[in-house]
Motif scaffolding. Structure first.
Motif, mmCIF file in Angstrom:
data_model
loop_
_atom_site.group_PDB
_atom_site.id
_atom_site.type_symbol
_atom_site.label_atom_id
_atom_site.label_comp_id
_atom_site.label_asym_id
_atom_site.label_seq_id
_atom_site.Cartn_x
_atom_site.Cartn_y
_atom_site.Cartn_z
ATOM 1 N N ARG A 283 0.829 -1.208 0.000
ATOM 2 C CA ARG A 283 0.000 0.000 0.000
ATOM 3 C C ARG A 283 0.863 1.258 0.000
ATOM 4 N N ASP A 284 1.910 1.264 0.825
ATOM 5 C CA ASP A 284 2.779 2.442 0.907
ATOM 6 C C ASP A 284 3.566 2.661 -0.385
ATOM 7 N N LEU A 285 3.880 1.571 -1.089
ATOM 8 C CA LEU A 285 4.633 1.680 -2.338
ATOM 9 C C LEU A 285 3.731 1.952 -3.537
ATOM 10 N N GLY A 286 2.419 1.974 -3.316
ATOM 11 C CA GLY A 286 1.492 2.169 -4.426
ATOM 12 C C GLY A 286 1.326 0.927 -5.280
ATOM 13 N N ASP A 287 1.644 -0.231 -4.721
ATOM 14 C CA ASP A 287 1.535 -1.502 -5.440
ATOM 15 C C ASP A 287 0.123 -2.054 -5.232
ATOM 16 N N GLN A 288 -0.791 -1.729 -6.139
ATOM 17 C CA GLN A 288 -2.184 -2.125 -5.959
ATOM 18 C C GLN A 288 -2.369 -3.633 -6.061
#
Length: 335
Positions: A283-288
């Motif tokens: 979530r923090d890395l934007g990895d959906q």
């Protein structure tokens, strides 16, 4: 050593004091433990109140949540009741040490120390009990007591067995130069072919190095420790520690590799925590895709704080940790 009855009374009083000063669940658990240890004291002293105290203790223990603590306290009572109040030291030792380890695992160190003192009076010649007591004393910050107990454990193990090597690791941790002392005992363990003791030493040296700011050295020690541990639970615990180190260094991709190791080797709580940490990281890395993959339908037992920090490292250690993860799997496949 003092008589068993005296040590049991001191241990019972220690737990009762904790119960009186710690309201809530911890106080309730300490009160149950205090009653069981008072039953041990009554049995050892052939007290007339033994059956009354034992029945009260049985009722208190029955009210505890299911788990290792309740099971071990019930075992202690069963030993006493089966003997009609006669103390069988060799049968009390195992449940007492197990109870102390359960207390240590839940960070109730003063209670664990009291239970271990009683266990040592029951089996004064047992090196492993002295080792456990030394570790708890070290965690409580009592350096002199820890050294005394570690030396006792080494002496009881004749200075040459695995218990002696683990005690030497404990002595090294509280020495004036822990990193140098740990390096020496790790080499000795490796020369003796004791991979488990060497792994414990490396894990402790990693903590020392991390506290000194040497994150790279700490991560290297932890990776080598995981390769030497044979118990999957130990391996997963170390993998979580690797994740902590690389996150602190600003390397979230490397943390993901370490958490995948914990997910593969851990027990149910370790895997659950690894999954929660992987979800937070994605979530923090934007990895959906990752966030959907690791999202759990149930509420985790442990809260996962945000792993990612700004200013990531220029070059990630993820490829090296990926090779480490693969090597662990290959090593197990050929074992």
């Amino acid at each position: 050593m003092p008589p068993i009855s005296d040590t049991a009374l001191v241990a019972s009083d220690a737990l009762q004091q904790i119960s009186d000063s710690a309201p809530g669940e911890r106080g309730r658990r300490a009160a149950a433990g205090a009653l069981v240890l008072r039953a041990v004291e009554q049995a050892a002293d052939r007290g007339e109140a033994f059956h009354f105290v034992a029945l009260r203790a049985e009722a208190e223990v029955a009210g505890l949540p299911r788990g290792g603590e309740r099971s071990l306290l019930r075992r202690l009572l069963l030993v006493l009741l089966e003997g009609e109040g006669e103390v069988a030291p060799e049968r009390l030792a195992g449940p007492l040490v197990g109870y102390a380890c359960e207390l240590e695992a839940t960070r109730r160190l003063p209670e664990a120390a009291a239970a271990l003192e009683l266990a040592r009076s029951v089996t004064p010649d047992d090196a492993e009990t002295a080792l456990h007591a030394g570790r708890v004393a070290r965690k409580l910050g009592d350096r002199e007591r820890a050294l005394e107990l570690y030396r006792a454990a080494r002496g009881l193990d004749r200075g040459s067995g695995q218990i002696a090597r683990l005690a030497a690791i404990g002595e090294a941790v509280v020495s004036a130069e822990p990193e140098r002392a740990l390096s020496r005992v790790i080499r000795e363990a490796l020369r003796a072919g004791d991979a488990e003791a060497a792994a414990v030493g490396m894990e402790e040296r990693a903590r020392v190095r991390r506290a000194a700011g040497n994150r790279r050295g700490a991560a290297r020690d932890l990776c080598f420790a995981a390769a030497r541990f044979t118990d999957p639970v130990d391996r997963a615990r170390v993998a979580h520690e690797v994740a902590d180190v690389v996150v602190a260094a600003g390397d979230p991709l490397a943390a993901r590799e370490a958490l995948l190791v914990a997910l593969e080797w851990g027990d149910a709580p370790q895997r659950e925590h690894a999954r929660a940490r992987l979800h937070t990281l994605a979530r923090d890395l934007g990895d959906q895709v990752g966030a959907r993959r690791w999202r759990s339908a149930k509420r985790p037992a442990l809260t996962s704080m945000s792993l990612y920090r700004p200013k990531p490292v220029a070059v990630s250690a993820a490829p090296r940790l990926a090779r480490w993860r693969e090597a662990l799997g290959e090593r197990e496949a050929t074992a």
